[in-house]
Design a protein around this motif. Structure first.
Motif, short mmCIF file in Angstrom:
data_model
loop_
_atom_site.label_atom_id
_atom_site.label_comp_id
_atom_site.label_asym_id
_atom_site.label_seq_id
_atom_site.Cartn_x
_atom_site.Cartn_y
_atom_site.Cartn_z
N MET A 1 1.17 -1.21 0.04
CA MET A 1 0.16 0.10 -0.48
C MET A 1 0.82 0.99 0.00
O MET A 1 1.91 1.13 0.80
CB MET A 1 -0.72 -0.21 1.36
N ASN A 2 0.99 2.07 -0.73
CA ASN A 2 1.20 3.61 -1.17
C ASN A 2 0.43 4.65 -0.52
O ASN A 2 -0.84 4.94 -0.95
CB ASN A 2 1.93 3.80 -2.36
N ILE A 3 1.13 5.38 0.75
CA ILE A 3 0.02 6.99 0.88
C ILE A 3 1.44 7.73 1.21
O ILE A 3 2.26 7.48 1.13
CB ILE A 3 0.52 6.68 2.54
N VAL A 4 0.62 8.71 0.48
CA VAL A 4 0.82 9.97 0.02
C VAL A 4 0.25 11.26 0.86
O VAL A 4 -1.14 10.93 1.07
CB VAL A 4 0.92 10.73 -1.19
N VAL A 5 1.63 11.93 1.61
CA VAL A 5 0.96 12.33 3.13
C VAL A 5 1.76 13.97 2.63
O VAL A 5 2.70 14.39 1.94
CB VAL A 5 1.36 12.54 4.04
N LEU A 6 0.29 15.51 2.56
CA LEU A 6 0.90 16.41 1.48
C LEU A 6 1.55 17.65 3.19
O LEU A 6 0.62 17.29 4.24
CB LEU A 6 0.15 16.84 1.59
N VAL A 7 2.88 17.70 3.36
CA VAL A 7 3.08 18.63 4.08
C VAL A 7 3.20 20.24 3.85
O VAL A 7 4.31 20.25 2.80
CB VAL A 7 4.54 18.26 4.95
N GLU A 44 -1.38 10.10 11.30
CA GLU A 44 -2.51 8.88 10.12
C GLU A 44 -1.48 8.00 9.63
O GLU A 44 -1.76 6.64 10.10
CB GLU A 44 -3.64 9.50 10.14
N ALA A 45 -0.95 8.98 8.90
CA ALA A 45 -0.95 7.91 7.66
C ALA A 45 0.91 7.63 8.16
O ALA A 45 0.78 5.61 7.94
CB ALA A 45 0.35 8.61 6.64
N LYS A 56 4.16 2.05 2.68
CA LYS A 56 4.74 2.98 2.24
C LYS A 56 4.53 4.58 1.90
O LYS A 56 3.76 4.44 2.06
CB LYS A 56 5.45 2.58 0.82
N VAL A 57 5.14 5.37 2.96
CA VAL A 57 4.36 6.73 2.87
C VAL A 57 5.12 7.37 2.65
O VAL A 57 6.92 7.40 3.25
CB VAL A 57 4.65 7.34 4.97
N VAL A 112 -0.71 5.56 -6.42
CA VAL A 112 -0.84 5.11 -4.61
C VAL A 112 -1.92 4.93 -4.77
O VAL A 112 -3.15 5.23 -5.07
CB VAL A 112 -0.34 7.29 -4.73
N ASP A 113 -2.36 4.69 -2.83
CA ASP A 113 -3.25 4.22 -2.65
C ASP A 113 -4.34 5.24 -1.69
O ASP A 113 -5.64 5.72 -2.07
CB ASP A 113 -3.87 2.96 -1.86
N LEU A 114 -3.65 5.64 -1.10
CA LEU A 114 -4.48 6.78 -0.40
C LEU A 114 -3.49 8.00 -0.04
O LEU A 114 -2.25 7.61 -0.07
CB LEU A 114 -4.90 5.85 1.05
#
Length: 262
Positions: A1-7, A44-45, A56-57, A112-114
């Motif tokens: 699972m691939n998670i992207v976090v916008l910072v 949360e990620a 993966k984040v 990217v999943d989430l």
């Protein structure tokens, strides 16, 4: 699972400055922090990563070179990778141009999943960028998310709505903009800081993203700030002193009655 976090790196709340000529926020100050709600998104990620296998984040930020500091902090918190979108061509981007650039960067990553971000940033308070990124990626977006449960092919999201909550199951990929109720952000660890120090942060410019200069920065931003000014407050104070009679109170009551307050 691939998670992207916008910072997003934002000025400290007491240090927000605007250029009065262009209406663009000045981001060169040293007193900057990670947008507080993006910290919730990052936490949360990382929680999902630590409670599931093969997650993966990747943290993505758009801003000047100094925004690498925010990405390094995200890696120290537990993110695996960081990506910076930077260059003079991006200066002055509104939410539309910003969303277009970030969406292009996300498309360069593996499936990217989430995607998770704060529902708004403290510097602009628009709450528009997350939804616009979802638009350019052509994926669903859920806002005001206060809990995330990941499944094999979908995510169950708890949304804060007027009068209560609602639970929605959405197939991947999906964008979630979170509020502060989702968790309490943690702190970087020593091990995380050492890992972040060794990480190389790739920097994407317009060429790497396949975007034309006319789509970016002020040229690609239909939003215009007409005027920037500080509001001036003026009050006429009337001082009444107690003199042992009811006269000051009577005059106050007459004044309030004249203003239709009572």
């Amino acid at each position: 699972m691939n998670i992207v976090v916008l910072v997003k790196q934002v000025p400290g709340t007491d240090n927000v400055k605007m250029d009065p000529e262009t209406g663009v926020m000045i981001r060169s100050g040293k007193d900057t922090i990670i947008n507080p709600l993006d910290e919730n998104a990052l936490a949360e990620a990382i929680r999902i990563k630590n409670s599931h296998e093969n997650v993966k984040v990747t943290a993505i930020s758009m801003g000047p070179d100094s925004a690498i500091k925010a990405l390094k902090e995200a890696i120290a918190m537990g993110a695996d990778e960081g990506v910076l979108i930077s260059g003079r061509a991006f200066a002055g981007s509104d939410t539309i141009a910003t969303a277009k650039a970030i969406a292009a960067a996300i498309k360069k990553l593996d499936s990217v999943d989430l995607i998770v971000c704060g529902e708004r940033a403290t510097d602009g308070e628009t709450g528009q960028t997350g939804a616009m990124i979802a638009h350019y990626l052509d994926i669903p977006v859920e806002t005001y998310v206060s809990a995330i449960e990941v499944k094999e092919t979908s995510a169950v999201l708890k949304r804060t709505v007027e009068g209560g909550f609602e639970r929605i199951e959405v197939p991947y990929p999906v964008m979630a903009t979170v509020n502060k109720d989702i968790n309490e952000p943690g702190f970087p660890t020593l091990k995380g800081k050492l890992q972040a120090k060794q990480k190389t942060i790739p920097v994407y410019g317009p060429g790497e993203l396949g975007l034309e200069p006319a789509e970016l920065g002020l040229k690609g931003s239909p939003t215009r700030v007409v005027k920037v000014f500080s509001p001036k407050l003026s009050r006429d104070t009337i001082m009444k002193k107690a003199n042992g009679t009811t006269e000051p109170v009577d005059e106050l009551m007459q004044f309030l009655a004249g203003k239709d307050v009572i």
